[in-house]
Write a protein that holds these residues in place. Structure first.
Motif, PDB file in Angstrom:
ATOM      1  N   HIS A  13       4.287   2.998  -3.887  1.00 16.15           N
ATOM      2  CA  HIS A  13       5.295   4.009  -3.554  1.00 16.15           C
ATOM      3  C   HIS A  13       6.536   3.712  -4.391  1.00 16.15           C
ATOM      4  N   ARG A  15       9.036   5.764  -4.916  1.00 17.03           N
ATOM      5  CA  ARG A  15      10.200   6.295  -4.179  1.00 17.03           C
ATOM      6  C   ARG A  15      11.090   7.297  -4.904  1.00 17.03           C
ATOM      7  N   ASN A  45       4.312  10.566  -0.720  1.00 15.19           N
ATOM      8  CA  ASN A  45       5.097  10.751   0.515  1.00 15.19           C
ATOM      9  C   ASN A  45       6.602  10.571   0.320  1.00 15.19           C
ATOM     10  N   THR A 125       3.090   7.652   9.558  1.00 14.01           N
ATOM     11  CA  THR A 125       3.657   6.576   8.740  1.00 14.01           C
ATOM     12  C   THR A 125       4.921   7.112   8.087  1.00 14.01           C
ATOM     13  N   THR A 126       5.457   6.402   7.075  1.00 16.38           N
ATOM     14  CA  THR A 126       6.667   6.876   6.398  1.00 16.38           C
ATOM     15  C   THR A 126       6.413   8.258   5.786  1.00 16.38           C
ATOM     16  N   HIS A 153      -5.382   7.827   4.768  1.00 18.30           N
ATOM     17  CA  HIS A 153      -4.758   6.856   5.652  1.00 18.30           C
ATOM     18  C   HIS A 153      -5.335   7.188   7.018  1.00 18.30           C
ATOM     19  N   MET A 222       4.465  -2.977   8.901  1.00 14.62           N
ATOM     20  CA  MET A 222       3.950  -1.947   7.991  1.00 14.62           C
ATOM     21  C   MET A 222       2.821  -1.217   8.704  1.00 14.62           C
ATOM     22  N   ARG A 223       2.355  -0.105   8.081  1.00  9.40           N
ATOM     23  CA  ARG A 223       1.170   0.604   8.563  1.00  9.40           C
ATOM     24  C   ARG A 223       0.046   0.328   7.597  1.00  9.40           C
ATOM     25  N   ASP A 250      -0.098  -1.624  -1.886  1.00 10.68           N
ATOM     26  CA  ASP A 250       0.630  -0.693  -1.005  1.00 10.68           C
ATOM     27  C   ASP A 250       2.123  -1.035  -1.048  1.00 10.68           C
ATOM     28  N   ALA A 252       5.530  -0.765  -0.752  1.00 11.04           N
ATOM     29  CA  ALA A 252       6.272   0.245   0.023  1.00 11.04           C
ATOM     30  C   ALA A 252       7.656  -0.299   0.369  1.00 11.04           C
ATOM     31  N   HIS A 254      11.525  -0.901   1.255  1.00  5.62           N
ATOM     32  CA  HIS A 254      12.678  -0.358   1.990  1.00  5.62           C
ATOM     33  C   HIS A 254      13.787  -1.390   1.820  1.00  5.62           C
ATOM     34  N   ASN A 266       8.375   1.449   8.262  1.00  6.64           N
ATOM     35  CA  ASN A 266       7.196   0.640   7.974  1.00  6.64           C
ATOM     36  C   ASN A 266       6.997   0.481   6.478  1.00  6.64           C
ATOM     37  N   GLY A 267       6.561  -0.698   6.071  1.00 10.20           N
ATOM     38  CA  GLY A 267       6.235  -0.916   4.666  1.00 10.20           C
ATOM     39  C   GLY A 267       6.929  -2.142   4.112  1.00 10.20           C
TER      40      GLY A 267
HETATM   41  C1  NCD Z   1       4.282   3.380   3.454  1.00 11.45           C
HETATM   42  C2  NCD Z   1       5.664   3.844   2.983  1.00 11.45           C
HETATM   43  O1  NCD Z   1       6.660   3.253   3.379  1.00 11.45           O
HETATM   44  O2  NCD Z   1       5.722   4.806   2.202  1.00 11.45           O
HETATM   45  N1  NCD Z   1       4.443   2.465   4.531  1.00 11.45           N
HETATM   46  C3  NCD Z   1       3.545   1.545   4.947  1.00 11.45           C
HETATM   47  O3  NCD Z   1       3.819   0.904   5.950  1.00 11.45           O
HETATM   48  N2  NCD Z   1       2.432   1.300   4.306  1.00 11.45           N
HETATM   49  C4  NCD Z   1       3.455   4.561   3.814  1.00 11.45           C
HETATM   50  C5  NCD Z   1       1.992   4.264   3.938  1.00 11.45           C
HETATM   51  O4  NCD Z   1       1.334   3.911   2.963  1.00 11.45           O
HETATM   52  O5  NCD Z   1       1.472   4.399   5.038  1.00 11.45           O
END
Ligand code: NCD
Ligand code: ZN
Length: 376
Positions: A13, A15, A45, A125-126, A153, A222-223, A250, A252, A254, A266-267
Motif C-alpha cells: 500500500h 498510499r 484502497n 479493513t482500512t 481479503h 493489522m488485518r 502487505d 501498510a 500508518h 490496522n496495518g
Molecule cells: C491494510 C491497509 O492499511 O491498507 N491494513 C492491514 O491491516 N493489512 C489493508 C489491508 O490489506 O487489509
C-alpha cells in the motif's frame, strides 16, 4: 555474496494519492529497493479508491509515467496552459491492482491490460471497499476476465464464500494474507480439487504471534490479526508442502501518531524487514534460498504475469549479523514492529536493468523505476 533475481512484492500500500502523510511513491519505492524488491504491486484502497480508469490513470501519472502531461493547476490560469516535464518518482518498478466496487465493474474492460489483479475486500479493513452483497459479488466475479487473477481479503467464513464464487464463475483466485490453520487447510483441500487457487502469507504472520501484541500494542495490530503459535506453525508447514505460493509484506504504513489513536488503524510497514527476516530463517535452516526465490520471485511473476526485466538482481550478504532498527528506514512512517530483532542476512546491492541503484545502505541513482503492465 549471493545473487537473487530482483524480488517481487505483490501486496503493498503506497498510499498515494490521498494518504501521503503515511507514505508516497518516492518513500515507498525507496523502502522497496532497500528491502531487496525491484517490483511492487500497489493496492487500490486509497482514500480515493482505484476503482475507475480515471483514478488508475491518476496513479500512473503521479508515479511519473506520462512524463508529458498537462498541468491542471496552470489550466486554471488562461494563457498559462503549460505542458510540464514530470520526472519519474519511483525507484523500483510499480504495477497496480484494481479495486472491486459496484461502480468499478463498468471499467473492467478498460483497465484489464493495465492492472495485474482485481482486489475484493470481503471483510472490514482500512478503506471503503468492503463488499458483502451477494448479488454484487456475483456480478464482480462473473465480469472480471477469466485469465486474470481475483485477489481476495477473506477472513474466517468469507474464504469459503470466495472459493464458492471462484468455482462457480471459473475464475483464478489468489487469497491474500492467510493467517489461520483452518484457512491453510481449506486452500490445500481446494488445490486438490483442481481449482485454480493460489495463496499468500505475510512475513508478520510468519514471525509474530498474538503473544507479541502484548508488547507491541497498537503497533502489532493489522488485518488479519496476529494469530496463535499453532496457526503460525501451519503457515510454515504450508510453505514446506507447497500450499503457500507467495510471501508478501502487505506493507501498510500508518504514522506513529495515527497508530496511537483510537480506533487504531490496522496495518504495519514491512518492505524493509521481510527479506531480512526470511534470510534469517535461511540461516536457521527453516527455509532455503530456493524457497525465497520461488515465493518472492518465480511464483509472483507467474501468477500475476509480471514482465521480467533484464539484468535485475538483489545481492545479499548471508553472513551479516545485525539488529533491525528504525533509524535507517526509508518508509515515511519510520517504525517497525521488528525493531531490536537480531537477524543474519542483509541486502548488499540492488541492480535494476543493469544499473546499481542501491549499495551498502545508500542510493546510487535517482528514481529509475517504471510503471509496469502485465506481460500479456
Ligand atoms: C491494510 C491497509 O492499511 O491498507 N491494513 C492491514 O491491516 N493489512 C489493508 C489491508 O490489506 O487489509
Ligand atoms: Zn493489504
Amino acid at each position: 555474496m549471493i545473487q537473487l533475481p530482483g524480488l517481487i512484492d505483490t501486496h503493498v500500500h503506497l498510499r498515494e494519492p490521498g494518504a501521503t502523510q503515511k507514505e508516497d511513491f518516492e518513500t515507498g519505492t525507496k523502502a522497496a529497493i532497500a528491502g531487496g524488491y525491484t517490483v511492487v504491486l500497489d493496492m487500490p484502497n486509497n482514500p480515493e479508491t482505484t476503482t475507475s480508469l480515471k483514478a488508475l490513470n491518476k496513479k500512473i501519472r503521479l508515479a511519473g509515467e506520462d512524463r508529458d502531461f498537462t498541468d491542471h493547476q496552470s489550466e486554471k490560469t488562461p494563457g498559462k496552459r503549460a505542458k510540464i516535464e514530470h520526472p519519474s518518482r519511483i525507484y523500483c518498478d510499480v504495477g497496480f491492482h484494481f479495486g472491486a466496487s459496484p461502480d468499478s465493474i463498468a471499467h473492467f474492460q478498460a483497465v484489464r491490460k493495465k492492472v495485474f489483479g482485481l482486489k475484493i475486500y470481503m471483510n472490514h479493513t482500512t478503506g471503503t471497499l468492503l463488499i458483502e452483497d451477494k448479488k454484487i459479488l456475483e456480478e464482480i466475479f462473473s465480469s472480471w476476465p477469466s485469465h486474470k487473477v481475483i485477489m481476495v481479503h477473506a477472513e474466517g467464513e468469507t474464504l469459503e464464500k470466495a472459493i464458492r464464487l471462484a468455482r462457480k464463475f471459473k475464475k483464478r483466485l489468489h487469497v491474500c494474507h492467510l493467517s489461520l490453520k483452518d484457512q491453510i487447510e481449506m486452500v490445500k483441500k481446494t488445490k486438490l480439487s483442481n481449482m485454480d487457487i493460489t495463496c499468500e502469507v505475510t512475513a508478520h504472520h510468519l514471525f509474530l504471534t498474538r503473544e507479541d501484541v502484548k508488547r507491541l500494542g497498537p503497533f502489532g495490530m493489522m488485518r488479519p490479526p496476529l494469530a496463535t503459535k499453532t496457526d503460525q506453525g501451519a503457515l510454515w508447514n504450508g510453505i514446506k508442502d507447497g500450499t503457500v505460493d507467495t510471501i508478501a509484506s502487505d506493507h501498510a504504513p500508518h504514522t506513529k501518531e495515527e497508530k496511537q489513536n483510537i480506533p487504531t488503524p490496522n496495518g504495519i510497514p514491512g518492505l524493509e524487514t521481510t527479506l531480512p527476516l526470511l534470510l534469517n530463517a535461511v540461516s536457521e535452516k527453516r527455509l532455503t534460498m530456493d524457497d525465497i526465490i520461488r515465493l518472492c520471485h518465480t511464483n509472483p511473476a507467474r501468477i500475476f504475469n509480471i514482465p521480467i526485466q533484464k539484468d535485475t538482481y538483489t545481492e545479499i550478504d548471508p553472513n551479516n549479523r545485525y539488529s533491525i532498527n528504525d533509524k535507517h528506514l526509508f518508509t515515511k512512517c519510520k517504525w517497525t514492529p521488528f525493531k531490536g530483532m537480531g537477524v543474519k542476512g542483509k541486502v548488499k546491492r540492488v541492480i535494476l536493468r543493469g544499473q546499481t541503484i542501491f549499495e551498502n545502505g545508500e542510493f546510487k541513482t535517482g528514481p529509475i523505476g517504471k510503471v509496469i503492465y502485465p506481460a500479456s
